[in-house]
Design an enzyme around this catalytic site. Sequence first.
Site, PDB file in Angstrom:
ATOM      1  N   HIS A  74     -26.678  75.488 -42.610  1.00 33.16           N
ATOM      2  CA  HIS A  74     -26.414  76.924 -42.464  1.00 33.16           C
ATOM      3  C   HIS A  74     -26.444  77.620 -43.839  1.00 33.16           C
ATOM      4  O   HIS A  74     -25.814  77.149 -44.779  1.00 33.16           O
ATOM      5  CB  HIS A  74     -25.026  77.097 -41.816  1.00 33.16           C
TER       6      HIS A  74
HETATM    7 CA    CA Z   1     -30.721  77.041 -42.232  1.00 36.55          CA
END
Ligand code: CA
Length: 397
Positions: free
Chosen positions: A183
């Site tokens: 992320h």
């Molecule tokens: Ca990513």
Amino acid sequence: QYGLEKPRGYNVSFHYNPHVEYHHFGSSHPMKPWRLTLTKQLVLAYGLEYTMDLYEPRPATMDELQVFHDRDYLSFLSQVTPQNAKPDDPAYLSFGFGGESNDCPVFDGLWNYVSIYSGASMSAAHNLNNKQSDIAINWSGGLHHAKKNLASGFCYINDIVLAIQLLLTQNQRVLYIDIDVHHGDGVEAAFESSDRVFTLSYHKFGIDRNGYPFFPGTGNINEMGPTDPANRGKGHSLNIPIDDGIDDEQYKWLFKTVTGAVIEKYNPTAIVLQSGADSLGGDRLGRFNLNIKAHGFCVETVKSYGRPLLLIGGGGYTPRNVARTWCHETAVCVGTELHNELPSHIPYIQAFQGAENGGGILYPDLHNTKRHDNLNTQDNLHKLVTQALENLRYLEG
Ligand code: CA
Ligand code: V1P
Ligand code: ZN
């Protein structure tokens, strides 16, 4: 002179300072700046240097880094060495160094390393700003986890945030897209209160059988930035959580559908694509099952929208495949196809030879290195896309 029009190809610039290669995080650490040497060797062996403008950018200065990072964090980062580091100093731990995982070790030349990769992203952004390039590439950047006063997940300085801040001087809306398997939390956090940056990250999300979340543990589909309607940043983040083993066709469909919808809705005047190569099959840390051309499809898709594009690296822990992917994506940018047989005059050719290293070709089948069963069903992915498109409705104001 014969009234020929300027070729309709893209002006591509390649921003690379070779001094970045010589830094070492430590022998057991997965981040290997040496993968950039391999990448450069492939790019040169295929002759791609003749198709781009090459730049050797200077390191970023303390003043330039301060546009995003806190002064006391930078002053610590610029002074700490393996010799003077005190691992029990509260500042050391609070700034994210050392710790149990030792994700962010203090190594020789650390300040030099961070200022070089940051300088290259800033140089690339500069080229887009003054319209010298349509696409600007920095494979040494993409360190998306760094916060303003915290090193995290192998990232010390957030070169992406610094580059986007430069792009914002010439652009009303910048779209950030992140296909690293992790992320892009640092970039998302930096612009959470802004409606001039939209962040979109595709990543592995979930908890393993020992109860540990996949790093950094954030980025579920319902995380869309601030919820306060008075906050301008509301709805300007989109997270696409994916499970282990996603394959080429699934990822391409997901990427094209969601990214296309975001570009059409947000209508950015510039795009930054973090192309972390740890989303490939067989990556040492990743969990996906992508082949090089499926990864490159994301670059092709973004390029097809014809907006100024900053293309940066990121993760990628199987160096030979990182190099293959970033070489392929450089070729995608300049609009050329590369032959599968690797040129024979590549230094470090051994790194690419032998069955276990991909058999001397550019596009080995990485799906066959399959260590992760595909846990993504078509049904799950359709629901994910439906929810993602639903989340985008917050943009309608
Ligand atoms: Ca990513
Ligand atoms: O999982 C963690 C730690 C354990 N703590 C509770 C957090 N760290 C990960 C960090 C991954 C960073 C990825 C960076 C990027 O997104 C951008 C450049 O790709 C981690 C892992 C892992 N398997 O996830 N650290 C290490 N492995 C590690 C292994 C050996 C030595 C040092 C770190
Ligand atoms: Zn990563």
